[in-house]
Scaffold this active site. Structure first.
Site, PDB file in Angstrom:
ATOM      1  N   CYS A  59       0.778  -1.166   0.136  1.00  0.00           N
ATOM      2  CA  CYS A  59       0.206   0.445  -0.088  1.00  0.00           C
ATOM      3  C   CYS A  59       0.915   1.213   0.377  1.00  0.00           C
ATOM      4  O   CYS A  59       1.480   0.978  -0.799  1.00  0.00           O
ATOM      5  CB  CYS A  59      -1.213  -0.385   1.193  1.00  0.00           C
ATOM      6  SG  CYS A  59      -2.350   1.021   1.444  1.00  0.00           S
ATOM      7  N   THR A  60       0.506   2.583   0.990  1.00  0.00           N
ATOM      8  CA  THR A  60       1.292   3.473   0.121  1.00  0.00           C
ATOM      9  C   THR A  60       3.213   3.567   1.682  1.00  0.00           C
ATOM     10  O   THR A  60       3.108   4.056   1.179  1.00  0.00           O
ATOM     11  CB  THR A  60       0.684   4.550   2.010  1.00  0.00           C
ATOM     12  OG1 THR A  60       0.040   4.766   2.763  1.00  0.00           O
ATOM     13  CG2 THR A  60      -0.801   4.696   0.380  1.00  0.00           C
TER      14      THR A  60
END
Lengths: 263, 263
Positions: A121-122
């Site tokens: 993800c981030t």
């Protein structure tokens, strides 16, 4: 590529977490690795599987973005010994770490010591800020892909991939895609058979290939309300060994070719 | 069906966990509900979404089956107030609770007070032992479905479903299927649009309908090594609005109808 594995030694996977992390970024991959290890043990295989370490920014309970609280096994400052694979997780809290020099310096040191470096993800933002993704192809959560590309122009963002490998650097799309990345790593380490067994045990619907669109295709399909196509997909998936001739497909999908054309 | 919701009040979801629980049974659904709540807030909707409580057998850290440790928000003995939805999670540790009269009695009392009662994975065993599934259709992890049916003959086990609703009793298949159940509950509470937005945010590949086969179809498809069929499925999913006529499908899948027949 550095090998941190000795024969007969479990592959040590470190999952880097912090306050306001997305807890599913952590628990998803973690459970995949743990299940692979249990499968190997249950089958009496000689490979010892994985040794897992949840690595926090500090000791004590960590509160995730949903309020769910968990305990790290150690902190990044206290982590010692060989690490085979380091995964940096995503979540709202990643923003607060982008100017944390202690964390960034630790990531740079680790990058030179691990066999594989990855993000979920981030988590990409933290690796990019540390300069570890320059010139690399990566993916991230679709909602922040444009921002990643803008902020780190030397990073090659492939924004519609489930996971990406570039050399020994791996990245995955948002949240649940971390499980796909973990399955890919398991397949790399232990073979497709073990990865498939893990997917089955965890009732993961489909081991998605890295070049699969992040969400657009299947969710668009649902939104499109095209039952005939949905039936086709479901039926073909259910009957890989059955008669998949065009007439048979046509009968299945819409009773006639004409009907299918009208979809 | 009892309504425990007051207007303007968050729907309180209790997730019952215990030592040796499968952590992904817990964090998967929890993160779905949390994300739905965040989406509502970000969009300025009036519905307050969900209030989540991880309910443990005892206070203090709980060690899951993978070694991952988390903190419950409260214990079943201390839980007070209205609960809208109670979900009992699965995992190896469920076996140890099947003769725990305090837990079984608590579940029976709760069952009469909640709007919805549900289980993820082998959480079904605990609800079945409490007598709460007699005459109900349920599903569970495929590897233990036969055992559930044998042990609790009055429970109607539908072993190849992702999730099942029977009245106000919900059950899901193994591990990741808990996320599908959570999405179904979110859709019921907040509509398909919110559920789809949650699926997109979490990059959940496909919001699987309850009657989808647990794992057999898509994983069998992968195992079958039939690239033509795989291409067909992927392509049809990618292009719901495109030319899906039989000739077009034939061209896509195997260049000719004859090729397709040979699959």
């Amino acid at each position: 590529m550095k090998r941190s594995k000795r024969p007969g030694e479990a592959l040590r996977v470190a999952l880097f977490a912090y306050p306001e992390v997305q807890a599913l970024d952590l628990s998803g991959p973690l459970e995949m690795f743990a299940r692979a290890t249990r499968l190997l043990r249950d089958e009496g295989r000689t490979h010892p599987g994985y040794s897992l370490a949840v690595v926090g920014t500090r000791a004590g309970p960590i509160r995730s973005s949903s309020g769910f609280r968990f305990l790290p096994d150690t902190t990044f400052g206290a982590l010692r010994g060989r690490i085979d694979t380091l995964l940096v997780l995503g979540g709202l809290g990643v923003n607060a770490l982008l100017d944390d020099q202690a964390v960034l310096g630790w990531l740079r040191r680790m990058a030179g010591r691990v066999r594989r470096l990855g993000s979920v993800c981030t988590g990409t933002f933290l690796l990019a800020e540390a300069g570890l993704l320059d010139g690399r192809a990566v993916t991230t959560h679709w909602s922040r892909a444009a921002e990643l590309a803008r902020r780190y122009p030397r990073v090659r963002v492939e924004q519609d991939r489930i996971w990406v490998r570039d050399g020994n650097v791996y990245s995955s799309a948002g949240v649940s895609a971390g499980m796909d990345l973990a399955l890919a790593l398991i397949e790399e380490d232990l073979g497709a058979e073990v990865a498939l067994a893990v997917a089955r045990a965890m009732v993961v619907y489909l081991r998605r290939p890295g070049d699969q669109s992040q969400y657009s295709a299947p969710l668009r399909l649902q939104a499109a309300q095209t039952p005939s196509v949905r039936e086709l997909v479901a039926w073909a998936a259910e009957h890989p060994a059955a008669d998949l001739s065009v007439p048979a497909l046509a009968r299945r999908v819409g009773k006639s070719a004409r009907h299918l054309t009208r979809v």
